[in-house]
Design an enzyme around this catalytic site. Structure first.
Site, PDB file in Angstrom:
ATOM      1  N   TYR A  33       0.827  -1.200   0.000  1.00 22.26           N
ATOM      2  CA  TYR A  33       0.000   0.000   0.000  1.00 22.26           C
ATOM      3  C   TYR A  33       0.861   1.250   0.000  1.00 22.26           C
ATOM      4  O   TYR A  33       2.074   1.191   0.208  1.00 22.26           O
ATOM      5  CB  TYR A  33      -0.957   0.005   1.200  1.00 22.26           C
ATOM      6  CG  TYR A  33      -0.311   0.366   2.528  1.00 22.26           C
ATOM      7  CD1 TYR A  33       0.515  -0.533   3.188  1.00 22.26           C
ATOM      8  CD2 TYR A  33      -0.530   1.615   3.111  1.00 22.26           C
ATOM      9  CE1 TYR A  33       1.099  -0.197   4.407  1.00 22.26           C
ATOM     10  CE2 TYR A  33       0.050   1.949   4.333  1.00 22.26           C
ATOM     11  CZ  TYR A  33       0.859   1.043   4.979  1.00 22.26           C
ATOM     12  OH  TYR A  33       1.435   1.377   6.173  1.00 22.26           O
ATOM     13  N   LYS A 149       6.471  -1.955   1.906  1.00 20.05           N
ATOM     14  CA  LYS A 149       5.286  -1.366   2.558  1.00 20.05           C
ATOM     15  C   LYS A 149       4.097  -2.313   2.409  1.00 20.05           C
ATOM     16  O   LYS A 149       3.176  -2.070   1.623  1.00 20.05           O
ATOM     17  CB  LYS A 149       5.001   0.018   1.968  1.00 20.05           C
ATOM     18  CG  LYS A 149       4.141   0.893   2.878  1.00 20.05           C
ATOM     19  CD  LYS A 149       4.230   2.344   2.458  1.00 20.05           C
ATOM     20  CE  LYS A 149       3.226   3.225   3.162  1.00 20.05           C
ATOM     21  NZ  LYS A 149       3.339   3.287   4.606  1.00 20.05           N
ATOM     22  N   GLU A 182      11.936   2.532  14.159  1.00 17.05           N
ATOM     23  CA  GLU A 182      11.033   3.585  13.674  1.00 17.05           C
ATOM     24  C   GLU A 182       9.770   3.585  14.514  1.00 17.05           C
ATOM     25  O   GLU A 182       9.639   2.776  15.443  1.00 17.05           O
ATOM     26  CB  GLU A 182      10.714   3.377  12.188  1.00 17.05           C
ATOM     27  CG  GLU A 182      10.026   2.053  11.897  1.00 17.05           C
ATOM     28  CD  GLU A 182       9.798   1.805  10.416  1.00 17.05           C
ATOM     29  OE1 GLU A 182       9.678   2.761   9.635  1.00 17.05           O
ATOM     30  OE2 GLU A 182       9.709   0.618  10.041  1.00 17.05           O
ATOM     31  N   LEU A 207      11.064   1.360   7.072  1.00 26.14           N
ATOM     32  CA  LEU A 207      10.536   1.804   5.787  1.00 26.14           C
ATOM     33  C   LEU A 207      11.271   3.096   5.412  1.00 26.14           C
ATOM     34  O   LEU A 207      11.428   3.989   6.252  1.00 26.14           O
ATOM     35  CB  LEU A 207       9.034   2.084   5.902  1.00 26.14           C
ATOM     36  CG  LEU A 207       8.404   2.500   4.578  1.00 26.14           C
ATOM     37  CD1 LEU A 207       8.200   1.297   3.666  1.00 26.14           C
ATOM     38  CD2 LEU A 207       7.077   3.201   4.803  1.00 26.14           C
TER      39      LEU A 207
HETATM   40  N1  PDD Z   1       2.857   5.169   7.195  1.00 29.29           N
HETATM   41  N2  PDD Z   1       7.462   3.822   8.767  1.00 29.29           N
HETATM   42  C1  PDD Z   1       6.300   3.136   8.761  1.00 29.29           C
HETATM   43  C2  PDD Z   1       6.232   1.827   9.463  1.00 29.29           C
HETATM   44  C3  PDD Z   1       5.169   3.686   8.103  1.00 29.29           C
HETATM   45  O1  PDD Z   1       4.014   3.000   8.105  1.00 29.29           O
HETATM   46  C4  PDD Z   1       5.280   4.948   7.479  1.00 29.29           C
HETATM   47  C5  PDD Z   1       4.106   5.578   6.766  1.00 29.29           C
HETATM   48  C6  PDD Z   1       6.509   5.623   7.523  1.00 29.29           C
HETATM   49  C7  PDD Z   1       6.712   6.971   6.891  1.00 29.29           C
HETATM   50  O2  PDD Z   1       6.677   6.903   5.488  1.00 29.29           O
HETATM   51  P1  PDD Z   1       6.166   8.149   4.608  1.00 29.29           P
HETATM   52  O3  PDD Z   1       6.973   9.314   5.037  1.00 29.29           O
HETATM   53  O4  PDD Z   1       6.454   7.723   3.238  1.00 29.29           O
HETATM   54  O5  PDD Z   1       4.704   8.308   4.921  1.00 29.29           O
HETATM   55  C8  PDD Z   1       7.582   5.019   8.166  1.00 29.29           C
HETATM   56  C9  PDD Z   1       1.643   5.653   6.557  1.00 29.29           C
HETATM   57  C10 PDD Z   1       1.491   7.118   6.649  1.00 29.29           C
HETATM   58  C11 PDD Z   1       0.467   4.864   7.106  1.00 29.29           C
HETATM   59  O6  PDD Z   1       0.638   3.668   7.291  1.00 29.29           O
HETATM   60  O7  PDD Z   1      -0.589   5.444   7.332  1.00 29.29           O
END
Ligand code: PDD
Length: 286
Positions: A33, A149, A182, A207
């Site tokens: 996703y 992801k 993270e 991620l």
């Molecule tokens: N999540 N780490 C994890 C585990 C994440 O699920 C996300 C993003 C990030 C940050 O990635 P980005 O900057 O590309 O959003 C880091 C999204 C926002 C979610 O699951 O809703």
């Protein structure tokens, strides 16, 4: 206001937007996703999100079911139909519908594609950023490829709920060596006493956040800020001058308490605040 979703070729009112019981996303979390921020009705960093999506799909061997251009059209159509000014758009692609069997369907079936969008509450997000949030450390019990992801987010769900149950807003995963990986849905950062920004190297244990990448560009564009890609412990974070998390839905969100300990003076720090304010100068609005 009615909400709409895109499901496998059709735009449907949300209440009619359904997936099959043998959808592999539902049965095996066999999919990936993306979440992209929408601001002023425009997608932020769409190109980077689509590139990461392509990589995630390749890693789990699902073919891209349509051109990236067609995907972009669908994302924008869902944003428009839901009249999102400020919010997020969610895209899931999974291996499709097939009789339940762990092995890939043979012959292959068409991947499932679902897109939804929803508004975010700007005032609430700004208030969060103004006050900062509390986080707790939890053991990182995820699989070894969280750089992909995938929709398999059970450890993230449980970590977030544990944080909420303990009166915090989010959880920071800590690996077996005692290092922060993270947050449950964001990347974790600290600013050390000497003003260096520190965030973990983007290997298989985190991620590679798009927001994280944009913050790198932003730091490069600003004088006097240094960045180090390395692991840090919770103890180092407790003693940091500032801490924050980055994600598409929260951009740069200050962290002011970790495991009940106050970070810095307990208020959002100047580095996180400035990075948040300047973020859109470095992000791409498509
Ligand atoms: N999540 N780490 C994890 C585990 C994440 O699920 C996300 C993003 C990030 C940050 O990635 P980005 O900057 O590309 O959003 C880091 C999204 C926002 C979610 O699951 O809703």
């Amino acid at each position: 206001m009615s909400r709409y979703a895109y499901v496998n070729g059709r735009y449907l009112p949300l209440r009619d937007a359904k997936v099959h019981v043998e959808d592999r996303g539902y049965q095996f979390a066999d999919g990936v996703y993306e979440v992209c921020e929408v601001r002023g009705g425009r997608l932020i960093d769409e190109r980077r999100h689509i590139e990461r999506l392509q990589r995630s799909l390749e890693e789990i061997r699902i073919p891209l079911p349509m051109s990236t251009k067609a995907l972009g059209v669908i994302l924008r159509e869902v944003v428009a139909r839901n009249r999102i000014g400020y919010g997020i758009v969610y895209l899931q692609i999974n291996r499709g519908v097939a009789r339940r069997d762990h092995a890939f369907p043979s012959p292959a079936v068409a991947p499932s594609v679902v897109v939804t969008a929803r508004p975010l509450n700007k005032a609430r997000n700004e208030a969060l950023a103004k006050n900062g949030i509390a986080v707790i450390g939890v053991p990182d019990n995820r699989w070894g490829r969280v750089d992909i992801k995938t929709v398999g987010l059970l450890p993230n769900v449980l970590a977030r709920q544990t944080a909420i149950d303990q009166g915090a807003r989010d959880a920071w995963f800590v690996d077996a060596g005692g290092y922060v990986t993270e947050a449950s849905s964001a990347n974790a950062w600290i600013v050390t006493k000497d003003g260096t920004l520190v965030t973990r190297r983007a290997d298989h244990a985190i991620l590679r956040g798009i927001t994280r990448t944009v913050v790198f560009d932003e730091v490069k564009g600003q004088q006097g800020l240094r960045i180090e890609e390395r692991s840090f412990t919770l103890e180092e974070a407790y003693a940091a001058r500032e801490a924050f998390i980055t994600s598409a839905s929260q951009i740069v969100l200050p962290v002011v308490r970790i495991d009940g300990r106050t970070v810095g003076d307990g208020k959002p720090g100047p580095v996180a605040t400035a990075l948040r304010q300047e973020f859109y100068r470095y992000a791409e609005a498509g």
